[in-house]
Design a protein around this motif. Structure first.
Motif, PDB file in Angstrom:
ATOM      1  N   VAL A 154       6.342 100.874  17.512  1.00 24.81           N
ATOM      2  CA  VAL A 154       6.973 102.196  17.493  1.00 24.81           C
ATOM      3  C   VAL A 154       7.117 102.690  18.926  1.00 24.81           C
ATOM      4  O   VAL A 154       6.135 102.766  19.670  1.00 24.81           O
ATOM      5  CB  VAL A 154       6.144 103.200  16.670  1.00 24.81           C
ATOM      6  N   LEU A 155       8.345 102.999  19.318  1.00 17.93           N
ATOM      7  CA  LEU A 155       8.640 103.641  20.602  1.00 17.93           C
ATOM      8  C   LEU A 155       9.467 104.882  20.299  1.00 17.93           C
ATOM      9  O   LEU A 155      10.583 104.773  19.790  1.00 17.93           O
ATOM     10  CB  LEU A 155       9.414 102.695  21.526  1.00 17.93           C
ATOM     11  N   ASP A 156       8.903 106.035  20.561  1.00 14.79           N
ATOM     12  CA  ASP A 156       9.580 107.294  20.249  1.00 14.79           C
ATOM     13  C   ASP A 156       9.597 108.138  21.505  1.00 14.79           C
ATOM     14  O   ASP A 156       8.657 108.856  21.816  1.00 14.79           O
ATOM     15  CB  ASP A 156       8.844 108.021  19.117  1.00 14.79           C
ATOM     16  N   GLY A 157      10.687 108.023  22.265  1.00 14.16           N
ATOM     17  CA  GLY A 157      10.789 108.724  23.541  1.00 14.16           C
ATOM     18  C   GLY A 157      11.232 110.161  23.363  1.00 14.16           C
ATOM     19  O   GLY A 157      12.190 110.452  22.647  1.00 14.16           O
ATOM     20  N   ASN A 158      10.552 111.093  24.026  1.00 12.22           N
ATOM     21  CA  ASN A 158      10.915 112.504  23.994  1.00 12.22           C
ATOM     22  C   ASN A 158      11.818 112.818  25.184  1.00 12.22           C
ATOM     23  O   ASN A 158      11.496 112.473  26.311  1.00 12.22           O
ATOM     24  CB  ASN A 158       9.645 113.361  24.058  1.00 12.22           C
ATOM     25  N   PRO A 159      12.962 113.474  24.959  1.00  7.99           N
ATOM     26  CA  PRO A 159      13.888 113.721  26.061  1.00  7.99           C
ATOM     27  C   PRO A 159      13.251 114.440  27.243  1.00  7.99           C
ATOM     28  O   PRO A 159      13.573 114.176  28.392  1.00  7.99           O
ATOM     29  CB  PRO A 159      14.985 114.572  25.415  1.00  7.99           C
ATOM     30  N   GLY A 160      12.338 115.319  26.972  1.00  7.10           N
ATOM     31  CA  GLY A 160      11.756 116.075  28.065  1.00  7.10           C
ATOM     32  C   GLY A 160      10.672 115.343  28.821  1.00  7.10           C
ATOM     33  O   GLY A 160      10.273 115.766  29.894  1.00  7.10           O
ATOM     34  N   ILE A 161      10.181 114.239  28.277  1.00 12.11           N
ATOM     35  CA  ILE A 161       9.041 113.564  28.890  1.00 12.11           C
ATOM     36  C   ILE A 161       9.426 112.217  29.455  1.00 12.11           C
ATOM     37  O   ILE A 161       9.000 111.839  30.532  1.00 12.11           O
ATOM     38  CB  ILE A 161       7.912 113.400  27.848  1.00 12.11           C
ATOM     39  N   THR A 162      10.251 111.474  28.757  1.00 14.88           N
ATOM     40  CA  THR A 162      10.546 110.101  29.172  1.00 14.88           C
ATOM     41  C   THR A 162      11.873 109.990  29.894  1.00 14.88           C
ATOM     42  O   THR A 162      12.467 108.931  29.954  1.00 14.88           O
ATOM     43  CB  THR A 162      10.565 109.183  27.935  1.00 14.88           C
ATOM     44  N   GLU A 163      12.358 111.071  30.474  1.00 16.18           N
ATOM     45  CA  GLU A 163      13.652 111.021  31.152  1.00 16.18           C
ATOM     46  C   GLU A 163      13.647 110.019  32.292  1.00 16.18           C
ATOM     47  O   GLU A 163      14.599 109.253  32.470  1.00 16.18           O
ATOM     48  CB  GLU A 163      14.013 112.413  31.662  1.00 16.18           C
ATOM     49  N   SER A 164      12.559 110.007  33.052  1.00 17.43           N
ATOM     50  CA  SER A 164      12.507 109.071  34.173  1.00 17.43           C
ATOM     51  C   SER A 164      12.473 107.636  33.695  1.00 17.43           C
ATOM     52  O   SER A 164      13.011 106.738  34.341  1.00 17.43           O
ATOM     53  CB  SER A 164      11.269 109.353  35.028  1.00 17.43           C
ATOM     54  N   ALA A 165      11.829 107.405  32.556  1.00 15.55           N
ATOM     55  CA  ALA A 165      11.710 106.035  32.057  1.00 15.55           C
ATOM     56  C   ALA A 165      13.013 105.519  31.485  1.00 15.55           C
ATOM     57  O   ALA A 165      13.231 104.313  31.416  1.00 15.55           O
ATOM     58  CB  ALA A 165      10.618 105.959  30.997  1.00 15.55           C
ATOM     59  N   THR A 166      13.887 106.427  31.052  1.00 13.94           N
ATOM     60  CA  THR A 166      15.127 105.994  30.411  1.00 13.94           C
ATOM     61  C   THR A 166      16.361 106.238  31.267  1.00 13.94           C
ATOM     62  O   THR A 166      17.474 105.915  30.861  1.00 13.94           O
ATOM     63  CB  THR A 166      15.308 106.748  29.073  1.00 13.94           C
ATOM     64  N   SER A 167      16.191 106.806  32.451  1.00 11.10           N
ATOM     65  CA  SER A 167      17.351 107.108  33.279  1.00 11.10           C
ATOM     66  C   SER A 167      18.101 105.862  33.701  1.00 11.10           C
ATOM     67  O   SER A 167      19.302 105.907  33.953  1.00 11.10           O
ATOM     68  CB  SER A 167      16.898 107.884  34.518  1.00 11.10           C
ATOM     69  N   ALA A 168      17.399 104.741  33.772  1.00 11.78           N
ATOM     70  CA  ALA A 168      18.060 103.500  34.174  1.00 11.78           C
ATOM     71  C   ALA A 168      19.114 103.076  33.173  1.00 11.78           C
ATOM     72  O   ALA A 168      20.079 102.394  33.521  1.00 11.78           O
ATOM     73  CB  ALA A 168      17.026 102.389  34.352  1.00 11.78           C
ATOM     74  N   LEU A 169      18.942 103.489  31.916  1.00 10.03           N
ATOM     75  CA  LEU A 169      19.928 103.171  30.886  1.00 10.03           C
ATOM     76  C   LEU A 169      20.977 104.262  30.739  1.00 10.03           C
ATOM     77  O   LEU A 169      21.893 104.128  29.941  1.00 10.03           O
ATOM     78  CB  LEU A 169      19.226 102.949  29.540  1.00 10.03           C
ATOM     79  N   GLY A 170      20.828 105.345  31.472  1.00  5.39           N
ATOM     80  CA  GLY A 170      21.789 106.429  31.362  1.00  5.39           C
ATOM     81  C   GLY A 170      21.623 107.252  30.110  1.00  5.39           C
ATOM     82  O   GLY A 170      22.555 107.895  29.669  1.00  5.39           O
ATOM     83  N   VAL A 171      20.428 107.240  29.522  1.00  5.57           N
ATOM     84  CA  VAL A 171      20.184 108.001  28.304  1.00  5.57           C
ATOM     85  C   VAL A 171      18.955 108.868  28.526  1.00  5.57           C
ATOM     86  O   VAL A 171      18.193 108.687  29.461  1.00  5.57           O
ATOM     87  CB  VAL A 171      19.972 107.065  27.094  1.00  5.57           C
ATOM     88  N   ASN A 172      18.754 109.817  27.634  1.00  4.57           N
ATOM     89  CA  ASN A 172      17.639 110.742  27.761  1.00  4.57           C
ATOM     90  C   ASN A 172      16.461 110.388  26.863  1.00  4.57           C
ATOM     91  O   ASN A 172      15.362 110.884  27.063  1.00  4.57           O
ATOM     92  CB  ASN A 172      18.103 112.168  27.438  1.00  4.57           C
ATOM     93  N   SER A 173      16.665 109.556  25.862  1.00  4.82           N
ATOM     94  CA  SER A 173      15.564 109.184  24.980  1.00  4.82           C
ATOM     95  C   SER A 173      15.909 107.896  24.255  1.00  4.82           C
ATOM     96  O   SER A 173      17.080 107.528  24.123  1.00  4.82           O
ATOM     97  CB  SER A 173      15.260 110.291  23.969  1.00  4.82           C
ATOM     98  N   LEU A 174      14.879 107.226  23.822  1.00  2.00           N
ATOM     99  CA  LEU A 174      15.026 105.996  23.058  1.00  2.00           C
ATOM    100  C   LEU A 174      14.093 106.047  21.862  1.00  2.00           C
ATOM    101  O   LEU A 174      12.986 106.571  21.942  1.00  2.00           O
ATOM    102  CB  LEU A 174      14.671 104.773  23.905  1.00  2.00           C
ATOM    103  N   THR A 175      14.539 105.477  20.757  1.00  2.00           N
ATOM    104  CA  THR A 175      13.697 105.316  19.580  1.00  2.00           C
ATOM    105  C   THR A 175      13.840 103.884  19.097  1.00  2.00           C
ATOM    106  O   THR A 175      14.958 103.429  18.851  1.00  2.00           O
ATOM    107  CB  THR A 175      14.089 106.293  18.453  1.00  2.00           C
TER     108      THR A 175
END
Length: 815
Positions: free
Chosen positions: A365-386
């Protein structure tokens, strides 16, 4: 060589058919032993009171079966309970062999006259008895009833059985490798011991990088490996991204890998067979263990009851990095975890039957929160991943002896894999479910110079894939095609297979194993035969030459870009009008020499031809279009060297070296496979100077894998028909690059040294084993991949390293 192998098989097909008929006639005779007892004389030999009783039954071998000498078959049982006993049996000065889990054994080429049988087993009184073999006897059946003894034994160190030597003496299988659970526990690891990572250290096996437990075998793709848990196939036995395997270390009893030339019993895959066996609990009562590491906690409970008639084992595991980060940072900084659960049971049924069941389930389970994981997902150009990813496996197997020389095995199983990848803020979704339900069975029969195995397998696959991409441009996938929307692909397939194998002993030195597998793929209406043959010629007692050839087919594919070092999403398809049935031809030549009872050296060369492989038409468009799949072929060849030291005086390990060449062809394009690695060497060792300390080491070195480089960087200009002027394109086109030839560049040389030390502390009620492991002791900056950074001018190439120096501590508690 392949044509010669096929010719040998068809040359002797009439003899094989006659032998099969004779074997089946024996099996279908009701009450086999009573009828033979009335028709043949029975000799009962009474041993001294300190020994057991042996009853012999002599008679002629059924018509159509050829033997080169007297064959003695038998069963070792407990005199009081009738349960099978695993014992060591020998006669004269011959090498001892071990009875199987049902207590059965077979002695071949027994000389006439007085023969002394020696039977020994831990916890039983040893026996030695003279058996008179007449010149006219061809077949003797022996029942050994052993009596238990009560004695206080001094402490002993358990030494692994010499299964490799038994396989060298009796089996024809080439390219067979075995790792026991105790050996897995001594290999240095990153937090968790992992069976799939240990497999990557064997000859002929290549891992793409440190972050993936996925592996390639002798030039094949990763989806061409048949991976099983207790004989039940698993489609994707990895956790998210491949960082960990699905197998819980404490629940793994043994790992067997066939890297090529496997028999007709195994089908559906092109490159290898990996069978992970669950640990069988033999101690009475309830026992357990708990493993603690920096990444996860796993526990196992197991027990054996009713004098071994019922045994069970259950294990579970969960990572807790997400919980630790939440405690330390106060928020979901790393909102990812996975969990596993595994159950195995075995029941001894009446008349010697064994019923076993295995179940496994795992979830990531990977549930990214837009407000918290922005830095982790910026490389993909998205704000969150599930991401939701998981496997589930379940199956039952029933093994029933039929007389002294035959065994019937039936299995029913289900295997399912699901994955979902979503970008909630951009309404992008990829999801798939794959389910495989199968029933299989085989009949094994030992008859003099021939050991037959005939069987069937019927599997039903259901695959569903759904993607949802909006019509508007999406920053996550700027190079995807402009059109979008929902797509649903559903497939149903049924595959039926029949197979036969015959292990034929031609004299004292030569053994052949011809076989054929016939398969029908319902969705495509395809059917074909896959002949296979293996041979072993014993030059001397400790030296043998081996060869194998065969055809293999595969009707399920993981459609993906093989050039990517890491993948979060795999799409599985079955063969239909747009997806071909892939095929491969194996040719293996080798030699094996035993230097001592615990040391051997094996050298094998191989050639593999692959056809009908598929990949996506675009490496940047994440969507799947079956009509746009590109078909290609492949060739692989190389040499594997395997030097093994079985456990002796606390020391064990192996050295593996592989020279390999693997390339692919499509139309007029020829390029190296992404996993092509010219030279690879691994050394694994463990040493226990006493009962308290165990030291482990792994050293690996290899040449780099290929990658596609960059020839240049350009900016696109577009003509404005209104203003009638030229202007540079939008920002999304400023980063257009020109790639070089596919996989024409190579990553740098790779080296890594891992070490571990374990301390055993015995307490009154349990045993504690703290462990310290260090991965990449010398902190080598091994490159995993390169990327082009065009944020500056001029552009520059940046590298991403693999695992750095990583120390970890762990602890196991056994009770």
């Amino acid at each position: 060589m392949y044509l010669v192998a096929v010719g040998i098989w068809f040359r002797f097909r009439r003899h094989a058919f006659a032998t099969a008929c004779a074997a089946l006639s024996v099996l279908t005779s009701a009450s086999l032993v009573p009828r033979m007892t009335r028709a043949q004389p029975i000799d009962t030999i009474r041993t001294p009171a300190a020994a057991s009783t042996i009853t012999t039954l002599s008679g002629a071998v059924p018509a159509g079966i050829m033997v080169t000498g007297t064959v003695v078959t038998g069963t070792v049982v407990d005199a009081a309970t009738g349960l099978p006993v695993r014992a060591d049996i020998a006669f004269g000065t011959r090498r001892a062999l071990r009875s199987d889990s049902l207590g059965r054994f077979t002695l071949r080429d027994v000389p006439t006259g007085a023969v002394t049988l020696y039977v020994r087993a831990v916890g039983y009184r040893a026996t030695s008895t003279s058996l008179q073999v007449a010149s006219g006897d061809s077949l003797l059946h022996v029942t050994v009833r052993m009596r238990t003894i009560s004695a206080m034994l001094s402490s002993v160190r358990t030494v692994a059985s010499r299964e490799e030597r038994e396989q060298f003496d009796d089996a024809v299988q080439t390219s067979a490798l075995t790792i026991r659970g105790s050996e897995l526990s001594n290999i240095p690891a990153l937090g968790e011991r992992d069976a799939l990572r240990a497999v990557a250290f064997l000859p002929g096996v290549s891992a793409r990088n440190d972050f993936s437990t996925s592996f390639n075998v002798r030039g094949g793709e990763a989806d061409q490996n048949l991976i099983m848990l207790d004989g039940i196939p698993i489609y994707n036995p990895f956790h998210l991204g491949g960082l960990f395997g699905t197998f819980i270390d404490a629940a793994v009893g043994e790992v067997k890998l066939l890297t090529g030339g496997f028999s007709a019993r195994h089908g559906g895959k092109l490159s290898s067979v990996l069978d992970v066996k669950s640990t069988e609990e033999t101690r009475s009562g309830v026992h357990g263990s708990t493993d603690l590491s920096l990444l996860a906690t796993s526990s196992r409970l197991a027990g054996s009851h009713g004098n071994g008639r019922f045994a069970w084992s259950m294990a579970g595991r969960r990572t807790y990095v997400d919980k630790v980060m939440q405690i330390m940072k106060g928020s979901d900084v790393f909102p990812y975890h996975f969990q596993d659960a595994q159950l195995h049971m075995r029941v001894l049924m009446p008349r010697g039957g064994i019923l076993s069941a295995t179940a496994y389930t795992g979830r990531d389970v990977l549930d990214g929160n837009p407000g918290i994981t922005e830095s982790a997902t910026s490389a993909l150009g998205v704000n969150s991943l599930t991401v939701d990813w998981g496997n589930s496996v379940g199956g039952v197997t029933y093994t029933q002896p039929l007389g002294a020389r035959s065994t019937l095995v039936q299995q029913l199983s289900q295997s399912a894999f699901r994955t979902a990848f979503a970008v909630p803020t951009d309404t992008i979704t990829f999801a798939q479910k794959m389910r495989d339900v199968r029933v299989a069975g085989r009949l094994e029969h030992v008859a003099g110079a021939h050991d037959f195995t005939v069987g069937y397998e019927i599997s039903s696959q259901r695959s569903a894939y759904r993607e949802s991409i909006p019509f508007t441009e999406n920053p996550a996938f700027p190079d995807a095609l402009a059109s979008g929307g929902d797509t649903l692909i559903a497939q149903r397939n049924t595959v039926a297979s029949l197979f036969i194998d015959d292990t034929w002993r031609v004299g004292d030195r030569l053994t052949l194993r011809p076989g054929v597998r016939v398969e029908h793929v319902g969705q495509l209406g395809w059917q074909g035969a896959s002949p296979r043959i293996a041979a072993k010629y014993r030059v001397s007692r400790n030296f043998a030459l081996t060869a194998s050839a065969g055809r293999y087919v595969q009707w399920t594919h993981a459609v993906r870009n093989e050039d990517l070092p890491l993948r979060l999403f795999d799409f599985w398809m079955t063969a239909d009008e747009q997806v071909p049935v892939a095929s491969a031809t194996h040719l293996v030549l080798g030699a094996e020499h035993w230097l001592s009872p615990t040391q051997f050296l094996r050298v094998e060369s191989y050639h593999k031809s692959l056809d009908g492989l598929v990949e996506p038409a675009s490496s940047v468009d994440p969507r799947v279009r079956p009509s746009l799949l590109r078909e290609y072929t492949g060739t692989a060849y190389g040499v594997d060297v395997y030097a093994r030291q079985l456990e002796r005086a606390g020391f064990s390990g192996w050295f593996a070296y592989s020279y390999a060449m693997s390339y692919r062809e499509r139309d007029d394009l020829r390029y190296f496979a992404a996993h092509d690695r010219r030279h690879s060497a691994n050394m694994v060792m463990s040493y226990a100077p006493n009962a308290a300390w165990t030291f482990g080491m792994h050293a690996g070195a290899s040449t780099g894998t290929p990658y596609t480089g960059w020839a240049g960087h350009m900016t696109r200009w577009y003509f404005d028909p209104v203003l009638k002027t030229w202007a540079p394109g939008s920002k999304r086109h400023d980063g257009d690059v020109v790639h070089g030839a596919r996989n024409a560049e190579r990553l740098p040389f790779y080296t890594r040294l891992d070490v571990s030390v374990e301390r055993r502390i015995d307490m009154a009620w349990a045993t504690l084993r703290p462990t310290l492991s260090v991965v990449n002791l010398f902190d080598r900056r091994n490159v995993m991949m390169y990327a082009l950074d065009d944020s500056e001018s001029p552009s520059r190439i940046v590298s991403f390293s693999q695992l750095p120096f990583v120390p970890s501590i762990g602890m196991r508690l056994d009770f």
